[in-house]
Design a protein around this motif. Structure first.
Motif, PDB file in Angstrom:
ATOM      1  N   ASP A  84       0.841  -1.203   0.000  1.00 44.47           N
ATOM      2  CA  ASP A  84       0.000   0.000   0.000  1.00 44.47           C
ATOM      3  C   ASP A  84       0.875   1.251   0.000  1.00 44.47           C
ATOM      4  O   ASP A  84       0.672   2.177  -0.796  1.00 44.47           O
ATOM      5  CB  ASP A  84      -0.926  -0.011   1.218  1.00 44.47           C
ATOM      6  CG  ASP A  84      -1.829   1.197   1.296  1.00 44.47           C
ATOM      7  OD1 ASP A  84      -1.352   2.269   1.755  1.00 44.47           O
ATOM      8  OD2 ASP A  84      -3.011   1.083   0.923  1.00 44.47           O
ATOM      9  N   LYS A  99      -8.382  -0.399  -5.299  1.00 40.29           N
ATOM     10  CA  LYS A  99      -8.575  -1.228  -6.484  1.00 40.29           C
ATOM     11  C   LYS A  99      -7.290  -1.988  -6.821  1.00 40.29           C
ATOM     12  O   LYS A  99      -7.317  -3.184  -7.099  1.00 40.29           O
ATOM     13  CB  LYS A  99      -8.993  -0.327  -7.653  1.00 40.29           C
ATOM     14  CG  LYS A  99      -9.241  -1.056  -8.934  1.00 40.29           C
ATOM     15  CD  LYS A  99      -9.662  -0.089 -10.014  1.00 40.29           C
ATOM     16  CE  LYS A  99      -9.799  -0.770 -11.347  1.00 40.29           C
ATOM     17  NZ  LYS A  99     -10.124   0.171 -12.414  1.00 40.29           N
ATOM     18  N   ARG A 100      -6.169  -1.301  -6.760  1.00 37.89           N
ATOM     19  CA  ARG A 100      -4.892  -1.957  -7.055  1.00 37.89           C
ATOM     20  C   ARG A 100      -4.522  -2.961  -5.971  1.00 37.89           C
ATOM     21  O   ARG A 100      -3.942  -4.003  -6.258  1.00 37.89           O
ATOM     22  CB  ARG A 100      -3.786  -0.916  -7.209  1.00 37.89           C
ATOM     23  CG  ARG A 100      -4.030   0.023  -8.365  1.00 37.89           C
ATOM     24  CD  ARG A 100      -2.954  -0.079  -9.403  1.00 37.89           C
ATOM     25  NE  ARG A 100      -3.343   0.616 -10.614  1.00 37.89           N
ATOM     26  CZ  ARG A 100      -2.898   1.792 -10.986  1.00 37.89           C
ATOM     27  NH1 ARG A 100      -2.041   2.435 -10.233  1.00 37.89           N
ATOM     28  NH2 ARG A 100      -3.292   2.318 -12.118  1.00 37.89           N
ATOM     29  N   LYS A 102      -6.589  -4.769  -4.216  1.00 33.25           N
ATOM     30  CA  LYS A 102      -7.376  -5.977  -4.457  1.00 33.25           C
ATOM     31  C   LYS A 102      -6.731  -6.825  -5.547  1.00 33.25           C
ATOM     32  O   LYS A 102      -6.632  -8.045  -5.422  1.00 33.25           O
ATOM     33  CB  LYS A 102      -8.810  -5.619  -4.862  1.00 33.25           C
ATOM     34  CG  LYS A 102      -9.706  -5.259  -3.721  1.00 33.25           C
ATOM     35  CD  LYS A 102     -11.111  -5.006  -4.223  1.00 33.25           C
ATOM     36  CE  LYS A 102     -12.011  -4.560  -3.098  1.00 33.25           C
ATOM     37  NZ  LYS A 102     -13.365  -4.256  -3.577  1.00 33.25           N
ATOM     38  N   LYS A 103      -6.297  -6.166  -6.601  1.00 31.86           N
ATOM     39  CA  LYS A 103      -5.670  -6.885  -7.707  1.00 31.86           C
ATOM     40  C   LYS A 103      -4.364  -7.546  -7.247  1.00 31.86           C
ATOM     41  O   LYS A 103      -4.112  -8.717  -7.549  1.00 31.86           O
ATOM     42  CB  LYS A 103      -5.387  -5.939  -8.870  1.00 31.86           C
ATOM     43  CG  LYS A 103      -4.743  -6.617 -10.053  1.00 31.86           C
ATOM     44  CD  LYS A 103      -4.496  -5.671 -11.192  1.00 31.86           C
ATOM     45  CE  LYS A 103      -3.851  -6.424 -12.350  1.00 31.86           C
ATOM     46  NZ  LYS A 103      -3.517  -5.538 -13.452  1.00 31.86           N
ATOM     47  N   LEU A 104      -3.541  -6.816  -6.497  1.00 34.77           N
ATOM     48  CA  LEU A 104      -2.278  -7.368  -6.021  1.00 34.77           C
ATOM     49  C   LEU A 104      -2.506  -8.503  -5.018  1.00 34.77           C
ATOM     50  O   LEU A 104      -1.756  -9.483  -5.006  1.00 34.77           O
ATOM     51  CB  LEU A 104      -1.412  -6.260  -5.424  1.00 34.77           C
ATOM     52  CG  LEU A 104      -0.863  -5.262  -6.455  1.00 34.77           C
ATOM     53  CD1 LEU A 104      -0.240  -4.056  -5.759  1.00 34.77           C
ATOM     54  CD2 LEU A 104       0.132  -5.917  -7.395  1.00 34.77           C
ATOM     55  N   ARG A 106      -5.098 -10.547  -5.041  1.00 32.75           N
ATOM     56  CA  ARG A 106      -5.488 -11.704  -5.867  1.00 32.75           C
ATOM     57  C   ARG A 106      -4.257 -12.323  -6.520  1.00 32.75           C
ATOM     58  O   ARG A 106      -4.123 -13.554  -6.587  1.00 32.75           O
ATOM     59  CB  ARG A 106      -6.498 -11.293  -6.939  1.00 32.75           C
ATOM     60  CG  ARG A 106      -7.921 -11.224  -6.442  1.00 32.75           C
ATOM     61  CD  ARG A 106      -8.922 -11.122  -7.582  1.00 32.75           C
ATOM     62  NE  ARG A 106      -8.617 -10.104  -8.566  1.00 32.75           N
ATOM     63  CZ  ARG A 106      -9.019  -8.827  -8.505  1.00 32.75           C
ATOM     64  NH1 ARG A 106      -9.757  -8.426  -7.508  1.00 32.75           N
ATOM     65  NH2 ARG A 106      -8.702  -7.975  -9.449  1.00 32.75           N
ATOM     66  N   MET A 107      -3.369 -11.469  -7.010  1.00 36.86           N
ATOM     67  CA  MET A 107      -2.140 -11.968  -7.623  1.00 36.86           C
ATOM     68  C   MET A 107      -1.329 -12.776  -6.610  1.00 36.86           C
ATOM     69  O   MET A 107      -0.871 -13.875  -6.913  1.00 36.86           O
ATOM     70  CB  MET A 107      -1.294 -10.802  -8.152  1.00 36.86           C
ATOM     71  CG  MET A 107      -1.857 -10.132  -9.385  1.00 36.86           C
ATOM     72  SD  MET A 107      -1.002  -8.588  -9.820  1.00 36.86           S
ATOM     73  CE  MET A 107       0.662  -9.133 -10.120  1.00 36.86           C
ATOM     74  N   ASN A 134       4.509 -15.904 -13.767  1.00 38.69           N
ATOM     75  CA  ASN A 134       4.267 -14.795 -12.858  1.00 38.69           C
ATOM     76  C   ASN A 134       5.357 -13.734 -12.882  1.00 38.69           C
ATOM     77  O   ASN A 134       5.057 -12.538 -12.855  1.00 38.69           O
ATOM     78  CB  ASN A 134       4.104 -15.331 -11.434  1.00 38.69           C
ATOM     79  CG  ASN A 134       2.889 -16.208 -11.327  1.00 38.69           C
ATOM     80  OD1 ASN A 134       1.843 -15.910 -11.885  1.00 38.69           O
ATOM     81  ND2 ASN A 134       3.016 -17.313 -10.628  1.00 38.69           N
TER      82      ASN A 134
END
Length: 185
Positions: A84, A99-100, A102-104, A106-107, A134
């Motif tokens: 963060d 938003k980012r 959440k994406k990170l 999930r990654m 990856n």
């Protein structure tokens, strides 16, 4: 009185977590990853390597109880706080960070599932393929993926041999990346 006692415990746990996290970051920033093994020296490439090393410690602490389980959770929390903070340093605004994140997240969890399966089956080919997918999604072929897979297996074994008490006390040791390939035959 209770606050002083619990405050000391919290500060001691913080010191342990800070020490572990610093060692994990140092391991993830080993020069050989970026200079010899062609991991992109970019924010995303560094995220991949830090994620990998956080995963390795989480993998080692999985199933532990007590302080070790608490340390594992605090490390994950610290990792995502660091991500963060890094996003904000890159200039991502308050609206874009969640938003980012959440994406990170999930990654990260997608990668841990892929790495877990390969390590559990002791399948270095599958591990190298997951790492290539990856770490270097932009490359058609990444020959150094097998070197990184060897490192991950060695790190996993080295972490498994470390006593839980050492990890819970803030001491973790990773292998030196590329050391096996530099040894004379």
């Amino acid at each position: 009185m209770f606050q002083r006692l619990f405050g000391r415990e919290r500060n001691a746990n913080r010191a342990i977590t800070d020490a572990l996290y610093a060692q994990i970051v140092a391991a993830a920033r080993q020069t050989v990853f970026y200079s010899d093994w062609n991991v992109p020296d970019t924010p995303l490439g560094r995220f991949e390597m830090l994620s990998l090393h956080i995963y390795l410690v989480q993998h080692r602490l999985h199933g532990e109880q007590g302080v070790a389980a608490e340390v594992a959770q605090v490390l994950i929390d610290e990792f995502f706080l660091d991500v963060d903070h890094s996003l904000r340093e890159l200039g991502i605004g308050d609206v874009g960070v969640p938003k980012r994140m959440k994406k990170l997240a999930r990654m990260f969890y997608g990668r841990t599932a892929a790495y877990d399966g390969a390590l559990r089956e002791n399948d270095r080919v599958a591990l190298a393929a997951a790492l290539a997918r990856n770490v270097r999604p932009d490359a058609d072929r990444w020959p150094q993926a097998s070197l990184l897979a060897d490192y991950v297996c060695e790190a996993s074994q080295k972490l498994a041999a470390q006593p839980t008490e050492s990890l819970a006390a803030g001491m973790v040791a990773f292998p030196v990346a590329g050391a096996a390939s530099r040894r004379p035959a």
